[in-house]
Scaffold this motif. Structure first.
Motif, short mmCIF file in Angstrom:
data_model
loop_
_atom_site.label_atom_id
_atom_site.label_comp_id
_atom_site.label_asym_id
_atom_site.label_seq_id
_atom_site.Cartn_x
_atom_site.Cartn_y
_atom_site.Cartn_z
N LEU A 1 0.81 -1.19 -0.17
CA LEU A 1 -0.12 0.08 -0.03
C LEU A 1 0.83 1.25 -0.07
N ALA A 2 1.90 1.01 0.46
CA ALA A 2 3.02 2.32 0.37
C ALA A 2 3.40 2.68 -0.81
N ILE A 3 3.43 1.72 -1.88
CA ILE A 3 3.37 2.02 -3.19
C ILE A 3 2.20 2.43 -3.84
N ALA A 4 1.14 1.69 -3.67
CA ALA A 4 -0.17 1.80 -4.36
C ALA A 4 -0.71 3.25 -4.01
N LEU A 5 -0.28 3.60 -2.65
CA LEU A 5 -1.24 4.87 -2.33
C LEU A 5 -0.25 6.20 -2.41
N ALA A 6 0.95 5.94 -2.71
CA ALA A 6 2.07 6.99 -2.90
C ALA A 6 1.31 8.24 -3.80
#
Ligand code: NDP
Length: 257
Positions: A177-182
């Motif tokens: 999610l850190a990647i998807a929501l950045a």
């Protein structure tokens, strides 16, 4: 750290580590919505402590009863908390359970029940909280999510294997999610405590087993809940954006990876 005016949800925020997190945010000026499962007395006591904490948000904290293992209750409680707070800036997935189910002394039915209950509360529940919270945060231009995992995700949990696996899954979820929501300016981190001194663990720590548990760290002690809260607040703070995807260990060097 300054969290004046920030709107924070803490699951399991009324007892143990979650209460320390709620209190730390409140002391920093945040308005805190605490989600709990069933213990109304502890929840009311927690609310009274936050109201007395002097962070400037007295009267704006709230309590919300819901089981994070139930997807429909998660959807309702996140919407309810966002309404109570007037929006969502920070969500902490802290609620979690651990069920004793060693593979060499558990029957198949109990083994399956332990896996289902643990994954529902510790992994699928937080995933649903992230989903529902992200809908609010994406509309309002950003936010922070901090997930409480465990040293057990790395070290193994031989008598609670579903617990270790759920926390390893939560670590992976945080990274995904850190990647998807950045791109949506939503920053996601995780905190992995070792043994923590809470009401629940006090008896074990006071027993002969406690000597061995404390000796796992060169400090010869376990973490205090406030030390876990400190790491959570760092990840949620302004300036920590580039630390998205990070897992902070709070285990007194008892397990280094
Ligand atoms: P507690 O068992 O003390 O948790 C208490 C809080 O979680 C209460 O507010 C409780 O509500 C709430 N809660 C529990 N299950 C649910 C649920 N299904 N839905 C909603 N709320 C729920 O936990 P700890 O403080 O010990 O642990 C907090 C987190 O830290 C957990 O994720 C745990 O795995 C993790 N952790 C803990 C360690 C430790 O040594 N304690 C070590 C490493 C990680 P109510 O009061 O109503 O029951």
């Amino acid at each position: 750290m300054n969290f004046a005016g920030k709107r924070v949800v803490v699951t399991g925020g009324t007892r143990g580590i979650g209460l320390a997190i709620s209190k730390a945010f409140a002391a920093g000026g945040a308005c805190v919505a605490m989600v709990y499962r069933s213990n109304d007395d502890a929840a009311q006591a927690a609310l009274a402590q936050l109201e007395a904490s002097g962070g400037g948000a007295a009267g704006k904290h709230s309590l919300h009863c819901a089981d994070v293992a139930d997807p429909e209750q998660v959807r309702l409680v996140i919407d309810e908390a966002a309404l109570a707070l007037g929006g969502l800036d920070i969500v902490v997935n802290n609620a979690g359970i651990g069920i004793y189910h060693p593979i060499d002394s558990t029957n198949y039915e109990d083994w399956q029940a332990a896996w289902q209950q643990t994954l529902a509360a510790n992994l699928v529940g937080p995933a649903n909280v992230c989903f529902c919270a992200a809908q609010h945060m994406m509309k309002s231009g950003g936010g922070r999510i901090v997930n409480i995992t465990s040293r057990g995700a790395y070290r193994g949990e031989p008598i609670k294997p579903a617990y270790g696996a759920s926390k390893a899954g939560l670590t992976s979820l945080s990274q995904s999610l850190a990647i998807a929501l950045a791109p949506h300016k939503i920053f996601v981190g995780a905190v992995a405590p070792g043994f923590v001194n809470t009401e629940l663990t006090a008896e074990r720590l006071a027993s002969s087993e406690g000597v061995e548990i404390k000796a796992q760290s060169p400090f010869n002690r376990v973490a205090e809940p406030e030390e876990v809260a400190h790491a959570v607040l760092f990840l949620a703070s302004t300036g920590a954006e580039f630390s998205t995807g990070t897992v902070i260990d709070v285990n007194g060097a008892s397990y280094l990876r």
